[in-house]
Motif scaffolding. Structure first.
Motif, mmCIF file in Angstrom:
data_model
loop_
_atom_site.group_PDB
_atom_site.id
_atom_site.type_symbol
_atom_site.label_atom_id
_atom_site.label_comp_id
_atom_site.label_asym_id
_atom_site.label_seq_id
_atom_site.Cartn_x
_atom_site.Cartn_y
_atom_site.Cartn_z
ATOM 1 N N LEU A 15 67.803 8.243 60.482
ATOM 2 C CA LEU A 15 66.827 9.317 61.051
ATOM 3 C C LEU A 15 65.462 9.480 60.298
ATOM 4 N N GLU A 16 64.312 9.024 60.993
ATOM 5 C CA GLU A 16 63.023 8.846 60.240
ATOM 6 C C GLU A 16 61.907 9.854 60.964
ATOM 7 N N LEU A 17 61.013 10.362 60.039
ATOM 8 C CA LEU A 17 60.081 11.140 60.616
ATOM 9 C C LEU A 17 58.884 10.020 61.166
ATOM 10 N N ALA A 18 58.544 10.472 62.341
ATOM 11 C CA ALA A 18 57.578 9.585 63.005
ATOM 12 C C ALA A 18 56.646 10.249 63.862
ATOM 13 N N GLU A 19 55.357 9.828 64.034
ATOM 14 C CA GLU A 19 54.353 10.307 65.177
ATOM 15 C C GLU A 19 54.851 9.631 66.510
ATOM 16 N N VAL A 20 55.241 10.722 67.645
ATOM 17 C CA VAL A 20 55.497 10.330 68.872
ATOM 18 C C VAL A 20 54.416 11.143 69.774
ATOM 19 N N PRO A 21 54.345 10.617 70.978
ATOM 20 C CA PRO A 21 53.285 11.459 72.049
ATOM 21 C C PRO A 21 53.901 12.773 72.314
ATOM 22 N N ARG A 22 53.193 14.020 71.942
ATOM 23 C CA ARG A 22 53.508 15.336 72.381
ATOM 24 C C ARG A 22 53.928 15.357 73.873
ATOM 25 N N PRO A 23 55.106 15.998 74.365
ATOM 26 C CA PRO A 23 55.411 16.120 75.529
ATOM 27 C C PRO A 23 54.461 16.652 76.625
ATOM 28 N N VAL A 24 54.511 16.586 77.657
ATOM 29 C CA VAL A 24 53.448 17.472 78.663
ATOM 30 C C VAL A 24 54.437 17.867 79.689
ATOM 31 N N PRO A 25 54.613 19.090 79.846
ATOM 32 C CA PRO A 25 55.480 19.921 80.839
ATOM 33 C C PRO A 25 55.294 19.482 82.184
ATOM 34 N N GLN A 26 56.467 19.054 82.992
ATOM 35 C CA GLN A 26 56.461 19.097 84.325
ATOM 36 C C GLN A 26 56.362 20.314 84.704
ATOM 37 N N ALA A 27 56.127 20.269 86.390
ATOM 38 C CA ALA A 27 55.854 21.654 86.837
ATOM 39 C C ALA A 27 56.954 22.693 86.881
ATOM 40 N N ASP A 28 58.183 22.353 86.510
ATOM 41 C CA ASP A 28 59.189 23.366 86.404
ATOM 42 C C ASP A 28 59.499 23.672 85.026
ATOM 43 N N GLU A 29 58.749 22.885 83.866
ATOM 44 C CA GLU A 29 58.985 22.926 82.661
ATOM 45 C C GLU A 29 58.093 23.887 81.646
ATOM 46 N N VAL A 30 58.611 24.175 80.504
ATOM 47 C CA VAL A 30 57.647 25.073 79.464
ATOM 48 C C VAL A 30 57.628 24.314 78.293
ATOM 49 N N LEU A 31 56.585 24.060 77.570
ATOM 50 C CA LEU A 31 56.516 23.602 76.140
ATOM 51 C C LEU A 31 56.606 24.481 74.901
ATOM 52 N N ILE A 32 57.572 23.993 74.221
ATOM 53 C CA ILE A 32 58.026 25.097 73.077
ATOM 54 C C ILE A 32 57.436 24.475 71.952
ATOM 55 N N ARG A 33 56.942 25.412 71.101
ATOM 56 C CA ARG A 33 56.674 25.027 69.539
ATOM 57 C C ARG A 33 57.783 25.351 68.877
ATOM 58 N N VAL A 34 58.644 24.412 68.418
ATOM 59 C CA VAL A 34 59.820 24.538 67.961
ATOM 60 C C VAL A 34 59.900 25.221 66.524
#
Length: 343
Positions: A15-34
């Motif tokens: 398990l490694e802490l990494a920088e990855v692209p922030r997801p973009v929500p699709q039309a039926d999705e929401v983006l959650i700040r966890v």
């Protein structure tokens, strides 16, 4: 964004802490700040080790139950808004034919991350009385416990329920759910301190099944009748037959776990002579989650949290859980990234 990424199967060191692209929500999705996500033996540790029963595509981000606030919504979403506090169900897509369901944190990237995009339909509003960590723990186990005990076993007021593994994450919630349904609860656990913890959570009686004869103790407590329901989520080859033998005539056993091995013997003669029913299920409904969150907000379910870790300490959280240094639920806090400096 930062996320905990696993690029190979293995131990906590994968398990490694990494920088990855922030997801973009699709039309039926929401983006959650966890804000919180729990650490689980099966859906996290077993997946990480490559021992889960369904294929996992690498690289992968674990986390089946992220809880947080919505920061972006897709074009087709009408029943959620930015700022909503939400918990999630893990079923991104339902099973179809022979295809298994798509599960968050197993077959889709999960919540070991600062942000996660999920279908809006699997999100559920978190009552204002609940903080994010408590909501994550309640959302992980309480809906399943409700489904098993209320929908499958149909526990009625006045019945007696034996909860196996009663100090664990699912077991401790099972104790509380059984009590909320009006049952007398016998807690079974594998050490005196674990029995004591389950009794403190609301069980009426406790049995240390590693030091005592489980069936004999149950019969003493029930006047020789046995229990109406067993909530068994261990799958231990020695304990499972004892749990079955603890059932009264017409009793029901429900289970959704097998971390004790999963290969057990079954006395079929006992099964039909006592007219027993055994249910296995991982099912839970949207209504189960809503009800669990409401019960917790009303103080009828308590989240048992053993420890919390910043996101960057996910490997240490896995190691502590795997090695038995922590008993109980661990919660990762993805908005807390850095490891605190030691003094």
């Amino acid at each position: 964004m930062k996320a905990i990424v696993m690029r190979r199967f293995g131990g906590p060191e994968t398990l490694e802490l990494a920088e990855v692209p922030r997801p973009v929500p699709q039309a039926d999705e929401v983006l959650i700040r966890v804000h919180a996500v729990t650490v689980n033996r099966t859906l996290d540790l077993a997946v990480r080790a490559g021992r889960y029963g369904r294929p996992v595509t690498l690289p992968h981000v674990l986390g089946a139950d992220p809880v947080g606030e919505i920061v972006e919504i897709g074009d087709d979403v009408v029943d959620r808004k930015i700022g909503d506090r939400v918990a999630t169900l893990p079923f991104v897509k339902a099973a179809t034919g022979s295809a298994p369901p798509v599960l968050l944190g197993v077959s889709a990237w999960g919540g070991y991350a600062e942000f996660v995009a999920v279908p809006a339909r699997i999100t559920h509003l978190v009552p204002a009385k609940l903080d994010f960590a408590d909501a994550a723990v309640v959302a992980r186990h309480a809906p399943l416990a409700l489904h098993l005990l209320e929908t499958k076993a149909r526990v009625c007021p006045g019945e007696t329920v034996l909860v196996m593994g009663a100090s664990g994450g699912l077991g401790s919630v099972g104790v509380q759910v059984a009590k909320s349904l009006g049952a007398t609860v016998i807690a079974g656990a594998g050490a005196p301190e674990r029995v004591a913890r389950a009794v403190a959570a609301g069980a009426d009686y406790g049995i240390d099944y590693r030091r005592s004869d489980l069936v004999q103790e149950v019969m003493v407590l029930t006047g020789g009748r046995g229990v109406d329901v067993v909530f068994e989520n261990i799958g231990d080859p020695d304990l499972f037959p004892q749990a079955v033998s603890s059932l009264a005539r017409g009793g029901r056993l429900v289970t959704a776990g097998s971390h004790g091995g999963g290969k057990v013997t079954l006395n079929v003669t006992e099964l039909y002579q006592k007219q027993l029913t055994l249910y296995g299920s991982t099912g839970q409904t949207s209504g189960d989650l809503d009800r669990a969150l409401a019960l917790a907000a009303d103080g009828l379910l308590q989240a048992e949290i053993a420890d919390t870790f910043p996101l960057s300490s996910a490997a240490r959280a896995h190691e502590d859980l795997e090695e038995g240094r922590i008993t109980g639920k661990i919660v990762l806090l993805p908005q807390h990234i850095e490891v605190p400096l030691s003094s």
